[in-house]
Enzyme design. Structure first.
Site, PDB file in Angstrom:
ATOM      1  N   SER A 174      40.708  31.476  43.967  1.00  0.00           N
ATOM      2  CA  SER A 174      40.974  30.914  42.645  1.00  0.00           C
ATOM      3  C   SER A 174      41.959  29.764  42.760  1.00  0.00           C
ATOM      4  O   SER A 174      42.729  29.684  43.722  1.00  0.00           O
ATOM      5  CB  SER A 174      41.565  32.001  41.740  1.00  0.00           C
ATOM      6  OG  SER A 174      42.073  31.457  40.544  1.00  0.00           O
TER       7      SER A 174
ATOM      8  N   TYR B 299      47.950  38.305  39.900  1.00  0.00           N
ATOM      9  CA  TYR B 299      46.674  37.694  40.247  1.00  0.00           C
ATOM     10  C   TYR B 299      46.876  36.551  41.241  1.00  0.00           C
ATOM     11  O   TYR B 299      46.159  36.445  42.243  1.00  0.00           O
ATOM     12  CB  TYR B 299      45.989  37.185  38.980  1.00  0.00           C
ATOM     13  CG  TYR B 299      44.618  36.616  39.205  1.00  0.00           C
ATOM     14  CD1 TYR B 299      43.532  37.453  39.463  1.00  0.00           C
ATOM     15  CD2 TYR B 299      44.378  35.237  39.141  1.00  0.00           C
ATOM     16  CE1 TYR B 299      42.262  36.930  39.659  1.00  0.00           C
ATOM     17  CE2 TYR B 299      43.123  34.714  39.334  1.00  0.00           C
ATOM     18  CZ  TYR B 299      42.064  35.565  39.591  1.00  0.00           C
ATOM     19  OH  TYR B 299      40.806  35.049  39.791  1.00  0.00           O
TER      20      TYR B 299
ATOM     21  N   LYS C 284      45.319  36.401  45.106  1.00  0.00           N
ATOM     22  CA  LYS C 284      44.434  35.329  45.556  1.00  0.00           C
ATOM     23  C   LYS C 284      45.085  34.481  46.653  1.00  0.00           C
ATOM     24  O   LYS C 284      44.391  33.937  47.525  1.00  0.00           O
ATOM     25  CB  LYS C 284      44.024  34.454  44.376  1.00  0.00           C
ATOM     26  CG  LYS C 284      43.101  35.162  43.386  1.00  0.00           C
ATOM     27  CD  LYS C 284      41.814  35.633  44.045  1.00  0.00           C
ATOM     28  CE  LYS C 284      40.824  36.160  43.025  1.00  0.00           C
ATOM     29  NZ  LYS C 284      39.529  36.583  43.630  1.00  0.00           N
TER      30      LYS C 284
END
Length: 244
Positions: free
Chosen positions: A136, A149, A153
């Protein structure tokens, strides 16, 4: 540019909907024998109806042993797309241990485990392979209230580079793609409000979010022999977001 995966077997995780589902369907259209993994049997059934040649497996990738068992008799895999992912928006001060464990269990641990299983088989067969991880833009830039998150990632990017280094001498390539907001059904739901979308769009030079097919096309390119000299890369699909 035509891409063919005839004679190749491909494994796609998180294939029940969104980007993963479209990658699985496109791989099948390009001639690959596709195995699709997801946690929702109903969505897997509808995928099977749309693409009858796709083999489906229902498994929870957050469970290391269950995943290992589910994939123990999967057979040879030449191409792997680690698409399964989980995340949400939450202020850092409100994060719980469960939040961290659940996100890392899918985004990082599950990805490592599936890659381990597929790589072990490739090495045993002395076969070339290609692996693409879905990361991402959150691994390349800090996003407000995305701390867990972003961290998960970031780990995907680091793992991609290290795995590419280790597997490269065996002609197994490992890359990842780093999309911005993509207009899946969930993406449209979360970013349809102009008040929410506009601040992000102002950070994207192309002034728009990505479409699912734009990610699918890049993933298929990286999987293919057209990208035979590319490994260890983290490729933004972000309309220039990280250039700012």
């Amino acid at each position: 540019m035509e891409i063919s995966f005839t004679g190749k077997r491909a494994l796609v995780t998180g294939a029940t909907k969104g980007i993963g589902r479209e990658i699985a369907k496109q791989l099948a259209k390009c001639g690959a024998q596709v195995v699709a993994i997801g946690r929702d049997q109903t969505h897997l059934n509808t995928l099977k109806q749309e693409s009858p040649l796709i083999e489906t497996i229902c498994a929870d990738l957050s469970d290391w042993n269950a995943t290992t068992s589910a994939l123990s008799k999967i057979g040879p895999i030449d191409l792997l797309v680690n698409n399964a992912g989980l995340g949400w928006v939450k202020p850092m001060t409100e994060i719980t241990e469960e939040d961290v464990d659940s996100v890392f269990a899918i985004n990082t641990k599950g990805l490592i485990n599936v890659t381990r299983i597929v790589s072990k088989n490739l090495l045993a067969r002395k076969a070339p392979g290609s692996i693409v991880n879905l990361s991402s833009q959150a691994s390349l830039a800090g996003l407000m209230h995305h701390t867990v998150y972003c961290a998960s990632k970031g780990a995907v990017d680091a793992f991609t580079r290290a795995a590419a280094l280790e597997l490269g001498p065996h002609n197994i390539r490992v890359n990842c793609v780093n999309p911005t907001v993509i207009m899946t059904d969930m993406g449209r739901l979360g970013w349809s409000d102009p008040k929410v979308a506009e601040p992000m769009l102002q950070k994207i030079p192309l002034r728009r979010f990505g479409e699912v097919q734009e990610v699918v096309d890049v993933v298929l390119f990286l999987l293919s022999d057209k990208a035979s000299m590319i490994t260890g890369s983290c490729l933004p699909i972000d309309g220039g977001f990280v250039a700012c």
